[in-house]
Design a protein around this motif. Structure first.
Motif, short mmCIF file in Angstrom:
data_model
loop_
_atom_site.label_atom_id
_atom_site.label_comp_id
_atom_site.label_asym_id
_atom_site.label_seq_id
_atom_site.Cartn_x
_atom_site.Cartn_y
_atom_site.Cartn_z
N ALA A 487 39.23 -5.54 21.14
CA ALA A 487 38.67 -3.94 20.96
C ALA A 487 37.77 -4.40 19.52
CB ALA A 487 38.87 -2.78 21.08
N LEU A 488 36.15 -4.15 19.59
CA LEU A 488 35.87 -4.07 18.09
C LEU A 488 35.27 -3.23 18.31
CD1 LEU A 488 34.78 -7.77 17.53
CD2 LEU A 488 36.52 -6.84 16.41
N ASP A 489 34.70 -2.01 17.18
CA ASP A 489 34.03 -0.76 16.70
C ASP A 489 33.14 -0.98 15.70
OD1 ASP A 489 33.36 1.19 17.01
OD2 ASP A 489 35.11 2.49 17.07
N LEU A 490 32.51 -1.28 15.32
CA LEU A 490 31.68 -1.53 14.41
C LEU A 490 29.97 -0.97 14.31
CD1 LEU A 490 31.06 -5.34 14.79
CD2 LEU A 490 33.03 -4.82 13.92
N GLU A 491 30.08 -0.50 13.25
CA GLU A 491 28.90 0.22 12.41
C GLU A 491 28.30 -0.90 11.92
OE1 GLU A 491 27.54 3.68 13.16
OE2 GLU A 491 29.50 3.98 15.18
N GLN A 492 26.61 -0.72 12.21
CA GLN A 492 26.22 -1.38 11.14
C GLN A 492 24.94 -0.82 10.91
OE1 GLN A 492 25.06 -5.15 12.63
NE2 GLN A 492 27.18 -6.06 13.93
N HIS A 493 23.51 -1.09 9.75
CA HIS A 493 23.61 -0.29 8.80
C HIS A 493 22.36 -1.83 8.15
CE1 HIS A 493 24.94 3.95 9.18
NE2 HIS A 493 26.52 3.22 9.23
N THR A 494 21.19 -0.78 8.03
CA THR A 494 20.14 -1.85 7.60
C THR A 494 19.11 -1.58 6.48
OG1 THR A 494 20.88 -3.96 9.11
CG2 THR A 494 18.42 -3.46 7.37
N ALA A 495 18.77 -1.18 5.35
CA ALA A 495 17.75 -0.52 4.92
C ALA A 495 17.02 -1.51 4.08
CB ALA A 495 18.16 0.64 4.22
N GLN A 496 15.67 -1.31 3.87
CA GLN A 496 14.66 -2.25 3.69
C GLN A 496 13.64 -1.35 2.79
OE1 GLN A 496 12.13 -4.61 5.66
NE2 GLN A 496 12.25 -6.36 4.07
N ARG A 497 13.42 -1.05 1.43
CA ARG A 497 12.36 -0.58 0.58
C ARG A 497 11.41 -1.36 0.41
NH1 ARG A 497 16.54 2.29 1.76
NH2 ARG A 497 15.85 4.54 2.54
N VAL A 498 10.30 -1.28 0.34
CA VAL A 498 9.88 -2.12 -0.89
C VAL A 498 8.08 -1.74 -1.24
CG1 VAL A 498 7.43 -4.26 -0.79
CG2 VAL A 498 9.88 -4.39 1.04
N PHE A 499 7.76 -1.95 -2.32
CA PHE A 499 6.60 -1.47 -3.11
C PHE A 499 6.10 -2.31 -4.09
CE2 PHE A 499 4.98 1.30 -6.92
CZ PHE A 499 3.98 1.73 -6.18
N GLU A 500 4.43 -1.94 -3.71
CA GLU A 500 4.32 -3.45 -4.31
C GLU A 500 2.49 -3.24 -4.06
OE1 GLU A 500 4.42 -6.97 -1.77
OE2 GLU A 500 3.83 -6.06 -0.38
N GLY A 501 1.73 -3.64 -5.11
CA GLY A 501 0.35 -3.55 -5.26
C GLY A 501 -0.37 -4.18 -6.10
N THR A 502 -1.55 -4.44 -6.47
CA THR A 502 -2.27 -5.07 -7.44
C THR A 502 -3.43 -3.98 -8.22
OG1 THR A 502 -4.15 -6.22 -6.23
CG2 THR A 502 -1.93 -7.25 -6.14
N VAL A 503 -3.14 -3.63 -9.77
CA VAL A 503 -4.81 -4.02 -9.81
C VAL A 503 -5.85 -5.12 -10.86
CG1 VAL A 503 -3.22 -3.15 -11.84
CG2 VAL A 503 -5.80 -2.49 -11.90
N THR A 504 -7.67 -4.73 -10.35
CA THR A 504 -8.14 -5.83 -10.92
C THR A 504 -9.30 -5.38 -11.96
OG1 THR A 504 -7.47 -7.77 -8.58
CG2 THR A 504 -9.09 -8.22 -10.00
N LEU A 505 -9.87 -5.38 -12.27
CA LEU A 505 -10.91 -6.01 -13.44
C LEU A 505 -11.87 -6.48 -12.96
CD1 LEU A 505 -12.85 -3.70 -15.10
CD2 LEU A 505 -11.83 -5.31 -16.87
N GLN A 506 -13.81 -6.30 -12.08
CA GLN A 506 -14.10 -7.66 -11.74
C GLN A 506 -15.29 -7.21 -12.71
OE1 GLN A 506 -14.91 -8.30 -7.38
NE2 GLN A 506 -16.60 -7.01 -7.75
N VAL A 507 -15.86 -8.39 -13.16
CA VAL A 507 -17.44 -8.47 -13.45
C VAL A 507 -18.37 -9.04 -13.87
CG1 VAL A 507 -17.93 -8.58 -16.24
CG2 VAL A 507 -15.78 -7.94 -16.29
N GLU A 508 -19.30 -8.94 -13.08
CA GLU A 508 -20.37 -9.32 -12.78
C GLU A 508 -21.51 -9.50 -14.08
OE1 GLU A 508 -22.19 -8.91 -8.43
OE2 GLU A 508 -20.32 -8.04 -7.90
N PRO A 509 -21.29 -10.18 -15.11
CA PRO A 509 -22.29 -10.35 -15.86
C PRO A 509 -23.82 -10.39 -15.70
CG PRO A 509 -20.57 -12.44 -16.22
CD PRO A 509 -20.42 -11.89 -14.69
N TRP A 510 -23.67 -11.32 -14.68
CA TRP A 510 -25.24 -11.86 -14.29
C TRP A 510 -25.03 -12.04 -12.85
CZ3 TRP A 510 -22.75 -15.52 -17.20
CH2 TRP A 510 -22.61 -15.40 -19.01
N GLU A 511 -26.19 -11.64 -12.07
CA GLU A 511 -26.11 -11.72 -10.68
C GLU A 511 -25.87 -13.01 -9.78
OE1 GLU A 511 -29.57 -11.39 -7.15
OE2 GLU A 511 -30.32 -10.23 -9.45
N SER A 512 -26.05 -14.04 -10.34
CA SER A 512 -25.02 -14.80 -9.82
C SER A 512 -23.59 -15.77 -10.07
CB SER A 512 -25.55 -16.08 -10.32
OG SER A 512 -26.03 -16.37 -11.30
#
Length: 759
Positions: A487-512
């Motif tokens: 006889a087996l009596d098992l308790e299983q617990h799983t947890a996952q926490r993820v925190f991620e991100g980005t920050v970007t500076l975008q420049v258009e010195p000319w229209e092209s």
């Protein structure tokens, strides 16, 4: 098969009436003085629309068939913009232009302000009308002439087809298949059989003024093939839109030997309903059901109490999955930002089984067998909230989602075998648990000036699940008179926490020119059950990943495009169902030159992925180019080439025959692949077109394989609304003799003789 015959029969039954329906409506028994186009003779329209003329002869507008000299006949009187339609019909190679629906204003030309509906002037025709002699067209008159009614075929008030402009496209034919070599490999790659095939069918109806529906459509592809798609839609603008869908897929995998055979059949169907409550608010409801019936022949380890353990080949393992998803949402802009709130309920039901029986290796007079079935359910509610807004300076979006699911698993099985003596065992297992998942995702863009912007995004995932397992295994030795219970009596617990991100500076010195640079990060905390004590399996830990983002896009002229992008970090997380990449780095670049009738593009890309836990590594370089040429409206040419150098490996615990004990093993591939493809389309004559395309792929490395796939489509237009053709496809698959002695090689010819109609 009955469904196929019903769909095809219905479609073909519709086609004879399309000319009559698309002919439209007539407006008056008298004909005002209108200039007659040079391209229109009195019988010009009747050449393609004879049914419309017959139907008109039995209508109240029959007098329009013989208008007064110098006045317009019914066709160009009521269908006032039919000129473009007729011109397109005169050119067999031109796309047919449909005339606009008859409007109430056209009716008012003769009937004044009586407000008559255009649908009242419809003039459908049926073959039953041929049983009654066609009325003699009246002489010119200024009053309506009404003929005695023929046998009732259509009731204008009751028939659902009246009042709609209908169109239909059909491509159907017979496919001939000839396969030589490995039929098993052919079924794995193509899985296409001979027989009648309805390749494409599209029926659409667009309602005119006063119609119950504004539009309706049915689209069907690949009927009777393993991969069928069916779509339908009905809509009444401002009231509701309903959509229905059905998909069917079939997958086969055949490998040499007595195991590793897979047959999976999947069906998915669903409904969607969209109801606008106001100009700014809409309610949506949907239902989706996915059914999967699969069969596997696998390899398993036999009686683990006997040393050495042996493998069992050809274990039958049927599996069935039933997934239902219910969703309801409301979207509104009444408060400024666009807000969408969704609630859902998921209901998953799975049944997995396996069974085998064979003489016991340690005593062939005894039977070693297993027969085990598990049933699992996963169900529960979920909710999601999406908010987004955009102004001249700032745009942002925020999504939050939560799931609360319950899982139940019940397993039952029996086994027999021989170790110290003959035995039989009974296993019962039950597991119950729950899982909660929270997801938050936000993105934003802030324009600091006309040329400078800040872009950012953040994501948070929080997943936790708990599972309690109760298992009882009773083994009996009838000859020895004893038994053991585990006889087996098992308790299983799983947890996952993820925190991620980005920050970007975008420049258009000319229209092209646009240049962007940024920083990205990812943090993951993971805990998984410790299934076996005192081993080196991963149990818990934290992963940290940081890097930069670079993006450049330069368009010095309308013809040139230069772009490049680099991502020096990336994290998909260690998924709960498998070990996958935790870091992905990519670098890609592209140069494109495009003119009105030709284009050229070259590209390169490098991908690197790794995961220290599973010793996973992938390094792939891909480079190539594409070119296209449109030398005229009737001739086009394109070609492409790609070169890939791939090196990959990963650590697996899957056992390989004849070693049944799970041993961590590094597997992977190292080699290069060349891929060429090209195509050409050319009009050989005014009504004849030829399209050729082909692809050749060659791989050399850990295993060698070559695949050649080409097709030729020759079609001839037999009238303005139909053409006939033949599509020939050849596929050749070859592996190196050192690997398989050619046992998997095959060649196939597929010939599809078809008719394509457009009404």
């Amino acid at each position: 098969m009955r469904t196929a015959r019903l769909v095809v029969g219905t479609a073909l039954a519709f086609l004879p009436f399309v000319p009559a329906w698309s002919g439209g409506y007539v407006g008056s028994p008298t004909a005002p003085s209108l200039p007659r186009p040079a391209w229109l003779r009195d019988d010009g329209c009747v050449v393609c629309h004879p049914a419309a003329k017959k139907g008109l002869a039995y209508s109240v507008h029959a007098g329009l068939l013989t208008p007064e000299p110098g006045k317009a006949m019914a066709c160009d009187l009521c269908h006032t913009d039919a000129g473009a339609h007729a011109q397109s019909a005169l050119d067999p190679m031109a796309a047919r232009v449909r005339p606009a629906p008859v409007s109430a204003a056209t009716c008012a030309t003769c009937h004044g302000d009586r407000g008559l509906a255009p649908s009242a002037g419809a003039h459908p025709w049926s073959s039953q009308l041929d049983r009654v002699p066609e009325p003699t067209p009246p002489t010119t008159t200024t009053t309506p002439i009404v003929h005695s009614a023929p046998p009732k075929v259509f009731d204008i008030e009751d028939s659902v087809v009246l009042g709609y402009d209908l169109s239909a496209t059909l491509r159907a034919g017979y496919r001939f298949v000839n396969v030589f070599g490995s039929r098993a490999r052919y079924e794995t790659d193509l899985n296409l059989d001979s027989g009648f095939r309805l390749a494409d069918l599209e029926l659409s109806a667009r309602g005119r003024q006063g119609a119950a529906l504004d539009r309706a459509s049915i689209t069907l592809t690949d009927l009777a093939d393993p991969y069928m798609r069916l779509r339908g839609e009905v809509a009444k603008d401002g009231v509701a839109t309903g959509k229905a869908r059905f998909e069917r897929d079939a997958f086969k995998y055949r490998a040499r030997g007595d195991f590793h055979r897979v047959d999976v059949r999947t069906q998915e169907w669903g409904f969607d309903l969209f109801v606008p409550l106001s100009e700014q608010t809409e309610v949506t409801g949907s239902f989706t059901r996915r059914l999967q019936d699969g069969f596997w022949l696998t390899n398993r380890v036999g009686n683990r109490n006997v040393t050495p353990s042996t493998t069992v080949s050809g274990v039958r393992s049927p599996r069935n999955h039933d997934v239902n998803l219910y969703e309801a949402s409301i979207q509104t802009q009444a408060f400024g930002p666009t807000v969408r709130a969704t609630v859902e309920y998921r209901d998953h039901n799975d049944v997995d089984s396996f069974a085998y029986a064979r003489p016991a290796p340690s005593n062939p007079l005894a039977i070693e067998s297993e027969d085990f079935t598990s049933q699992s359910t996963l169900h529960g509610p979920g909710a999601q909230l999406d908010v987004r807004d955009k102004s001249e300076v700032v745009s942002w979006s925020l999504t939050g989602r939560g799931l609360d699911l319950e899982r139940r698993i019940r397993g039952d099985g029996t086994a027999t075998g021989f170790d110290i003596d003959e035995f039989n065992s009974t296993t019962t297992a039950f597991a119950a648990g729950d899982a909660q998942t929270w997801l938050v995702d936000g993105t934003g863009a802030w324009e600091l000036s006309e040329t400078v912007s800040v872009l950012g995004d953040l994501r948070w995932r929080d997943h936790e699940e708990n599972l309690a397992i109760d298992l009882v295994d009773i083994t009996r030795y009838p000859n020895l008179g004893n038994s053991t219970t585990v006889a087996l009596d098992l308790e299983q617990h799983t947890a996952q926490r993820v925190f991620e991100g980005t920050v970007t500076l975008q420049v258009e010195p000319w229209e092209s020119l646009r240049v962007a640079a940024g920083y990205g990060f990812a943090r993951e905390w993971l805990r998984v059950p410790d299934l076996a004590r005192n081993n080196s399996d991963f149990v818990r830990g934290r992963i940290q990943n940081d890097g930069v983002l670079l993006d450049v896009d330069w368009r010095p002229s309308k013809a040139w495009v230069f772009s490049a992008r680099a991502k020096a970090f990336g994290q998909n997380g260690i998924q709960l169902h498998e070990i996958s990449d935790d870091e992905v780095r990519t670098v890609k670049g592209k140069v494109r030159y495009q003119r009105d009738n030709y284009s050229l593009e070259v590209f390169t890309e490098n991908r690197r992925k790794s995961n220290d836990i599973s010793s996973t590594e992938l390094d792939a370089w891909t480079s190539g180019g594409t070119a296209s040429l449109q030398s005229s409206e009737k001739t086009s040419l394109w070609t492409s080439y790609a070169y890939t150098d791939l090196e990959s490996r990963t650590l697996t615990s899957f056992y390989f025959d004849p070693m049944p004990q799970p041993v961590p093993t590094l597997v992977g591939f190292d080699g290069v692949t060349h891929s060429w493809s090209a195509g050409v389309g050319v009009d050989l004559a005014r009504r004849v077109r030829l399209e050729l395309s082909g692809a050749f792929t060659s791989t050399r490395g850990s295993f060698d394989v070559q695949v050649f796939d080409w097709r030729a489509d020759l079609s001839a237009q037999v009238c303005s609304s139909a053409d006939m053709g033949v599509l020939v496809r050849q596929v050749d698959y070859q592996e190196s003799a050192a690997q398989s002695a050619g046992l998997d090689d095959y060649g196939s010819y597929l010939t599809f003789v078809y008719v394509r109609t457009r009404h």
